[in-house]
Structure formats: C-alpha cells, structure tokens
Scaffold this motif. Sequence first.
Motif, short mmCIF file in Angstrom:
data_model
loop_
_atom_site.label_atom_id
_atom_site.label_comp_id
_atom_site.label_asym_id
_atom_site.label_seq_id
_atom_site.Cartn_x
_atom_site.Cartn_y
_atom_site.Cartn_z
N ILE A 129 22.50 64.83 32.64
CA ILE A 129 22.25 63.64 31.84
C ILE A 129 20.94 63.01 32.29
CG2 ILE A 129 23.10 61.35 31.20
CD1 ILE A 129 25.94 62.40 31.75
N TRP A 130 19.96 62.97 31.36
CA TRP A 130 18.65 62.38 31.63
C TRP A 130 18.51 61.09 30.84
CZ3 TRP A 130 14.98 64.46 34.98
CH2 TRP A 130 15.23 65.77 35.44
N GLU A 131 18.02 60.05 31.51
CA GLU A 131 17.73 58.79 30.83
C GLU A 131 16.42 58.23 31.38
OE1 GLU A 131 20.98 56.14 31.40
OE2 GLU A 131 22.38 57.29 30.14
N ASP A 132 15.44 58.03 30.51
CA ASP A 132 14.14 57.48 30.89
C ASP A 132 13.50 58.27 32.03
OD1 ASP A 132 14.39 55.40 29.01
OD2 ASP A 132 15.56 54.20 30.43
N LYS A 134 14.89 60.02 34.33
CA LYS A 134 15.69 60.12 35.54
C LYS A 134 16.99 60.88 35.24
CE LYS A 134 12.83 57.53 37.92
NZ LYS A 134 11.77 57.43 36.88
N LYS A 136 20.93 61.82 36.15
CA LYS A 136 22.08 61.17 36.76
C LYS A 136 22.71 62.09 37.80
CE LYS A 136 26.40 58.75 35.65
NZ LYS A 136 27.34 58.34 34.57
#
Length: 277
Positions: A129-132, A134, A136
């Motif tokens: 899981i990638w967000e901005d 980064k 997880k």
Amino acid sequence: MDTKPFIIKKITLRASNISVMRNFYENLLQFHVISETDSSVSYAFRENEEAFLTLEFGGRLRKKNTAGLFHYAILFPDVSSKATIVDRIIKNNYPIGAGDHLVSESFYINDPEGNGIELYHDRDSTEWIWEDGKVKMGTLPVDVQALLDQKNNHLDYPKNMKIGHLHFTGNSIAKSDEFFNELLNTDLVSFVGDTAHFYSQNHYHHHFATNIWEGENINKRNLLENGILKWELEVSKDYYDSISQRIIEKGIPFKDDENSISIEDHVGSKLILFKKI
C-alpha cells in the motif's frame, strides 16, 4: 534517469572467532564456501554462485554503542525455502524472532558475533500500500506454525537468493538522509518517527534503512572491530556516472578504479559501487 539495475551484491564482515563463526554459517545456515584463505572465507547460497558474504578474520570485540550494521536481510524467492531454514534454526534451539511487516514476513537472528540477519520473503508488490510516495509497513505477529507447514523435506537454497536490504545503526538521521537521498539518490519511502528512515530505488519497499535507536552520541564504525567492513552495489552506467559526479562535486574522498568507485558511508564502513557492464 535509468536506475536499473540496483543490486546489493555482497557484504564483508570483520570477525574474530573463526571456528564459532564458520560453524554458524556452514553448519547451521549451510552456506557454501566459495573461497577461503587463512584469514578469510566467502560464502554463496549455492555451489558455483558468486559470493554474497565474506568474513575477514583478525577483528577484535566491538565496543558497545558504535555505529554499524543493524542487520543484513536475506530475501527468499519462495515461502517454502524460508520455512525450511527457519525450521532448522528452531530445531537447533537457536534464538529467533519474527515480525509481519505487511510488505513482507521476516525472521530475525544474530550470528555469534552480534551481526543481525533478517530472513524474509516479500508479499506480492500488488499488495503493498503506497500513499504519497510512502509505503505502509508495520510489525505484527507471525503465525509460525502456518509457515512451518510449508517447509521442504531438506534445506536446499533455491536460485535467485540475494541480499534484499541493509539496515544500519547510525548516530544521525540527517546524515543518513544526506547519504542515501542526496548522494545515492534513493527515495525516502517510510519512517518510524524521527528515529528510523527507510530508503529505496525502483519503487521497492526498501533497500536501506538507518535507525538511531542506540542514541545520537555513539561513535562511527571502527573497522578494526567486529562488524561490517564494506558493502557492494551493482548499478546501471547512468546511475553510476551520476553518483560519481556528485561525489566529485561534494568533495567526498574516493578511490576510483576502472569500473568501480569506493567511498566511506554514513556509519564509517566502506561502500563500493560497481558499474554494470
């Protein structure tokens, strides 16, 4: 900029107790001896492969609270081979820990001279899981028995084993960021507050990490003491050339051979960069 390939080829450790260290690596972990001298031994996962680990003997006991290697991480291409070595370690009553990091499942041991070793297998990258920018990650319990149920009948390291990442003990996150992000041009992909940063190339969950969990007043690596001496990367020509240019621009001392360049890293050991031919 083309960053592929980006391969952690090998690490070299200073060691002191020849018989104990060789017993651990050759009898417990059953790595293959590729070459040896009176003062060193090099290991591969399989016969006739390139060495990924060298022990250079003649070291002295490491003083506490110094920078260096937190662990080197061995990446297994399948679950069953990892389960087989974990089963062997447990049956030999050797201390072992575990953690589910969401992107991977890991087991942790120390060699007899305190070098940390992570044994891990990645989950499929589609599950990360990638967000901005980064990824997880976390640390959750591992179902050890479910893993052991997948073990093979005997230990036989498969093809495509490799060092997946290196985790350092440092004395400054700022120095680590400068080394990895500004010099090596990696991406900061995860962090644990202000105490640990994780870095990668090619959108991997991490190739490197540095923590300051021993404190910010520890001394840098003493290469005469047991622990990491050097680590080697193989990178693309474009990537190699760009790093070489930044090393020169920043005035960093280096040794330049025809297809490799070596510098001191952020903890006091040596990084050798090889250009993919």
